[in-house]
Design an enzyme around this catalytic site. Structure first.
Site, short mmCIF file in Angstrom:
data_model
loop_
_atom_site.label_atom_id
_atom_site.label_comp_id
_atom_site.label_asym_id
_atom_site.label_seq_id
_atom_site.Cartn_x
_atom_site.Cartn_y
_atom_site.Cartn_z
N CYS A 116 1.24 18.49 -8.25
CA CYS A 116 0.98 18.24 -9.67
C CYS A 116 0.96 16.74 -9.96
O CYS A 116 0.07 16.25 -10.67
CB CYS A 116 2.04 18.94 -10.52
SG CYS A 116 1.71 18.90 -12.30
N CYS A 117 1.92 16.01 -9.40
CA CYS A 117 1.96 14.56 -9.58
C CYS A 117 0.71 13.90 -9.00
O CYS A 117 0.17 12.95 -9.58
CB CYS A 117 3.20 13.96 -8.92
SG CYS A 117 4.75 14.24 -9.82
N CYS A 199 6.41 12.98 -17.94
CA CYS A 199 5.86 14.19 -18.54
C CYS A 199 6.99 15.01 -19.16
O CYS A 199 8.10 15.08 -18.62
CB CYS A 199 5.15 15.02 -17.48
SG CYS A 199 3.66 14.25 -16.82
N CYS A 202 9.05 17.60 -17.19
CA CYS A 202 9.77 17.07 -16.03
C CYS A 202 10.81 16.02 -16.39
O CYS A 202 11.35 15.35 -15.51
CB CYS A 202 8.78 16.46 -15.04
SG CYS A 202 7.57 17.64 -14.40
N CYS A 227 7.40 10.08 -7.75
CA CYS A 227 6.16 10.84 -7.81
C CYS A 227 5.13 10.31 -6.83
O CYS A 227 4.13 10.97 -6.55
CB CYS A 227 5.58 10.79 -9.23
SG CYS A 227 5.12 9.13 -9.76
#
Length: 247
Positions: A116-117, A199, A202, A227
Site C-alpha cells: 500500500c505504501c 495517512c 495508519c 514506509c
C-alpha cells in the site's frame, strides 16, 4: 555524488535560508521539496515561499489523509499564493490492490502494508523526483533511531539524487518555537498527541512515554516502521518494487 564534500563545505556556516538559496541557484530547475504538512515541513515551506526561493514544492496525495491535513494544505495555498504540486497513485495499481484485497489490507500483514505504501507513496514519489538532482526534506535526526545515522546532506542511492535536510539538527522545541514566532499555520493534530502525521488509517495519537513514531503503523513491530520513502538501503526499494513486478 562526487560533489557532496564540495557542497557540504559551501553550506557550512550558512543560515537555512542561505543554504536553500545556494542550492536553488546551483541546481536551478532541478531542486524539489516534499511536504506532508507536518510541523517540520510547514517551517520549511514558510522559508521557501516567504523568501521567494525557486524550489518546487510537492506533496503525495495518498487519498487517505486526515481532514486536518487537507485544511493545512488549503490554508497554506491561501496564505502564500504559491503552488503545491500534488502527485497521486496510479489508478490502475490502486484499483487492482483494493479490488483484490479491500481498502484496509494493510492491517493484515507487513507485506500488504508495504504494498500500500509503495502504491500510494513510493511510486508517486519516483515520478515527483524524476528529472531533479536534489531533494529537500523535513527530516530531523531525533525523529527515529535509524535516522540518527543519517547526515544533513547525503546521496540517495535508490533515487539517484542528493538529499538535503535543512533542519536536521533542530529539536522539536526549536521547530515549535519557529512555528509560533512566524505564526505559521500547522496541523492541529499535533496538539492532540500526533507528532508524526501520515495517512489517517495508519496514524494514531502517541501515548505518554511512547516512542515518537509509536503512532505510525502501531500494529507492527517497531523495527518495521518506515514506509520506504527515506530508506537508506537499496534492498528496501527492490522489495517494494517486487509487489508490482510479481502481479
Amino acid at each position: 555524488m562526487e560533489h557532496l564534500a564540495e557542497i557540504r563545505q559551501e553550506l557550512t556556516g550558512l543560515t537555512v535560508i542561505d543554504q536553500l538559496k545556494y542550492l536553488a541557484s546551483r541546481f536551478e530547475g532541478r531542486i524539489i521539496f516534499s511536504t506532508s504538512f507536518g510541523w517540520e515541513d510547514q517551517a520549511i515551506t514558510h522559508i521557501i515561499f516567504s523568501n521567494q526561493i525557486p524550489i518546487k514544492v510537492f506533496t503525495l496525495e495518498t487519498g487517505r489523509l486526515f481532514p486536518e491535513t487537507y485544511y493545512v494544505w488549503n490554508r497554506t495555498l491561501e496564505i502564500y499564493q504559491k503552488p503545491i504540486h500534488a502527485y497521486y497513485p496510479q489508478h490502475e495499481l490502486l484499483q487492482e490492490m483494493v479490488g483484490l484485497k479491500g481498502p484496509n489490507s494493510f492491517y493484515d500483514s507487513v507485506d500488504n502494508r508495504k504494498e500500500c505504501c509503495y502504491i500510494r507513496k513510493i511510486e508517486p514519489l519516483k515520478r515527483a523526483l524524476k528529472g531533479n538532482e536534489i531533494w529537500i526534506t523535513g527530516i530531523r535526526a531525533e525523529q527515529s533511531p535509524n535516522r540518527e545515522d543519517m547526515h544533513d546532506l547525503e546521496w540517495d542511492e535508490g533515487n539517484q539524487l542528493i538529499k538535503f535536510h535543512p533542519i536536521f539538527d533542530w529539536t522539536l522545541d526549536e521547530v515549535k518555537s519557529y512555528i509560533k514566532a512566524h505564526n505559521i499555520v500547522y496541523n492541529t493534530l499535533h496538539d492532540k498527541g500526533f507528532p508524526s502525521i501520515g495517512c489517517a488509517p495508519c496514524t494514531r495519537a502517541v501515548q505518554p512515554g511512547e516512542d515518537f513514531r509509536a503512532g505510525r503503523w502501531w500494529w507492527e513491530d517497531q523495527s518495521k516502521k518506515e514506509c520506504g520513502l527515506h530508506a537508506t538501503e537499496a534492498s528496501l526499494k527492490t522489495k517494494a518494487e517486487s509487489f508490482t513486478n510479481n502481479k
